[in-house]
Design a protein around this motif. Structure first.
Motif, mmCIF file in Angstrom:
data_model
loop_
_atom_site.group_PDB
_atom_site.id
_atom_site.type_symbol
_atom_site.label_atom_id
_atom_site.label_comp_id
_atom_site.label_asym_id
_atom_site.label_seq_id
_atom_site.Cartn_x
_atom_site.Cartn_y
_atom_site.Cartn_z
ATOM 1 N N ALA A 77 -29.651 -20.085 -24.958
ATOM 2 C CA ALA A 77 -29.339 -19.682 -26.100
ATOM 3 C C ALA A 77 -27.498 -20.664 -25.580
ATOM 4 O O ALA A 77 -26.799 -20.882 -26.534
ATOM 5 C CB ALA A 77 -28.304 -18.157 -25.534
ATOM 6 N N ALA A 78 -27.722 -21.084 -24.057
ATOM 7 C CA ALA A 78 -26.948 -22.327 -23.835
ATOM 8 C C ALA A 78 -26.858 -23.633 -24.667
ATOM 9 O O ALA A 78 -25.948 -24.158 -25.304
ATOM 10 C CB ALA A 78 -26.978 -22.468 -22.479
ATOM 11 N N VAL A 144 -16.920 -20.826 -27.086
ATOM 12 C CA VAL A 144 -18.348 -20.966 -28.221
ATOM 13 C C VAL A 144 -17.819 -19.147 -28.639
ATOM 14 O O VAL A 144 -18.693 -18.413 -28.558
ATOM 15 C CB VAL A 144 -18.704 -21.400 -29.232
ATOM 16 N N VAL A 145 -18.871 -19.772 -26.979
ATOM 17 C CA VAL A 145 -19.549 -18.206 -26.304
ATOM 18 C C VAL A 145 -18.955 -16.967 -26.187
ATOM 19 O O VAL A 145 -19.344 -16.001 -26.029
ATOM 20 C CB VAL A 145 -21.187 -18.412 -25.406
ATOM 21 N N ASP A 173 -30.145 -15.128 -23.854
ATOM 22 C CA ASP A 173 -29.014 -14.035 -23.416
ATOM 23 C C ASP A 173 -28.034 -14.442 -23.148
ATOM 24 O O ASP A 173 -27.892 -15.857 -22.697
ATOM 25 C CB ASP A 173 -29.888 -14.162 -21.802
ATOM 26 N N LYS A 174 -27.641 -14.400 -23.734
ATOM 27 C CA LYS A 174 -26.075 -14.334 -23.792
ATOM 28 C C LYS A 174 -24.895 -14.663 -22.575
ATOM 29 O O LYS A 174 -24.458 -15.428 -21.948
ATOM 30 C CB LYS A 174 -25.193 -13.557 -24.893
ATOM 31 N N ILE A 180 -24.966 -20.733 -17.353
ATOM 32 C CA ILE A 180 -25.499 -21.155 -17.428
ATOM 33 C C ILE A 180 -24.269 -22.467 -17.587
ATOM 34 O O ILE A 180 -24.426 -23.594 -16.705
ATOM 35 C CB ILE A 180 -26.708 -22.091 -18.047
ATOM 36 N N LEU A 181 -23.677 -22.249 -18.430
ATOM 37 C CA LEU A 181 -22.900 -23.206 -19.015
ATOM 38 C C LEU A 181 -21.455 -23.077 -17.951
ATOM 39 O O LEU A 181 -21.096 -24.587 -17.548
ATOM 40 C CB LEU A 181 -21.930 -22.676 -20.368
#
Length: 185
Positions: A77-78, A144-145, A173-174, A180-181
């Motif tokens: 997702a990242a 963005v997320v 997985d959002k 992670i980001l």
């Protein structure tokens, strides 16, 4: 974060892209329900290209795991979020760059990294343009997320889905992507 995403820490190296197609699913167009699986035996397709990446710190894995989330879904997702933010910095289309995508049946080891690679043999120059600004790209991907209003655990096309995902946006997985980001910046 750990600072691992600083602009100067991204690696840029030659890479080899390999794809092995083992089969496909037949699905009903409107429901997406799988009604058949076809196995194939075709040669591996491979080409040399260029990639840029940053290592994801262990603290991100620990946080993701403690929440009962799946690390590979978060990395996937990242990576998509990076691609979704990429046009803010570099003139690039879907056929110019890609990330490592995972599928639900995959069991092989994957390094704990966020990687973007040039999607054409010999490279397109995208990775070389991204390498010095990787930290800025990470921050934009996080925006963005986190600014997306969707509440789907797997995200949506505005945040962590990507139209050119070769795994059909499976295993995303959002919430794990946000962790992670944040920890990689």
């Amino acid at each position: 974060g750990s600072g691992a995403g600083a602009e100067s820490s991204a690696q840029l190296h030659p890479a080899r892209y390999n794809i092995r197609i083992t089969g496909f699913f037949k699905m009903w167009q409107y429901s997406g329900e799988v009604f058949d699986q076809v196995e194939l035996q075709v040669p591996v397709q491979a080409y040399d290209t260029v990639a840029t990446w940053v290592r994801v710190p262990d603290v991100a894995r620990r946080q993701v795991t403690e929440l009962g989330l799946e690390m590979r879904a978060g990395l996937h997702a990242a990576g998509h979020a990076l691609l979704n933010a990429l046009p803010l910095f570099v003139m690039a289309g879907g056929s110019d760059a890609a990330v490592e995508c995972v599928n639900g049946n995959e069991t092989r080891y994957r390094p704990q990294r966020l990687l973007i690679f040039d999607r054409q043999p010999g490279g397109t120059g995208i990775s070389a343009q991204v390498q010095p600004i990787f930290g800025k790209l990470l921050r934009a991907a996080l925006d963005v997320v986190t600014q997306c209003a969707c509440e789907e655990p797997t995200g949506c096309p505005s945040c962590v889905h990507h139209a050119d995902c070769n795994q059909y946006n499976d295993v995303l997985d959002k919430q794990a992507a946000v962790i992670i980001l944040q920890e990689t910046i």
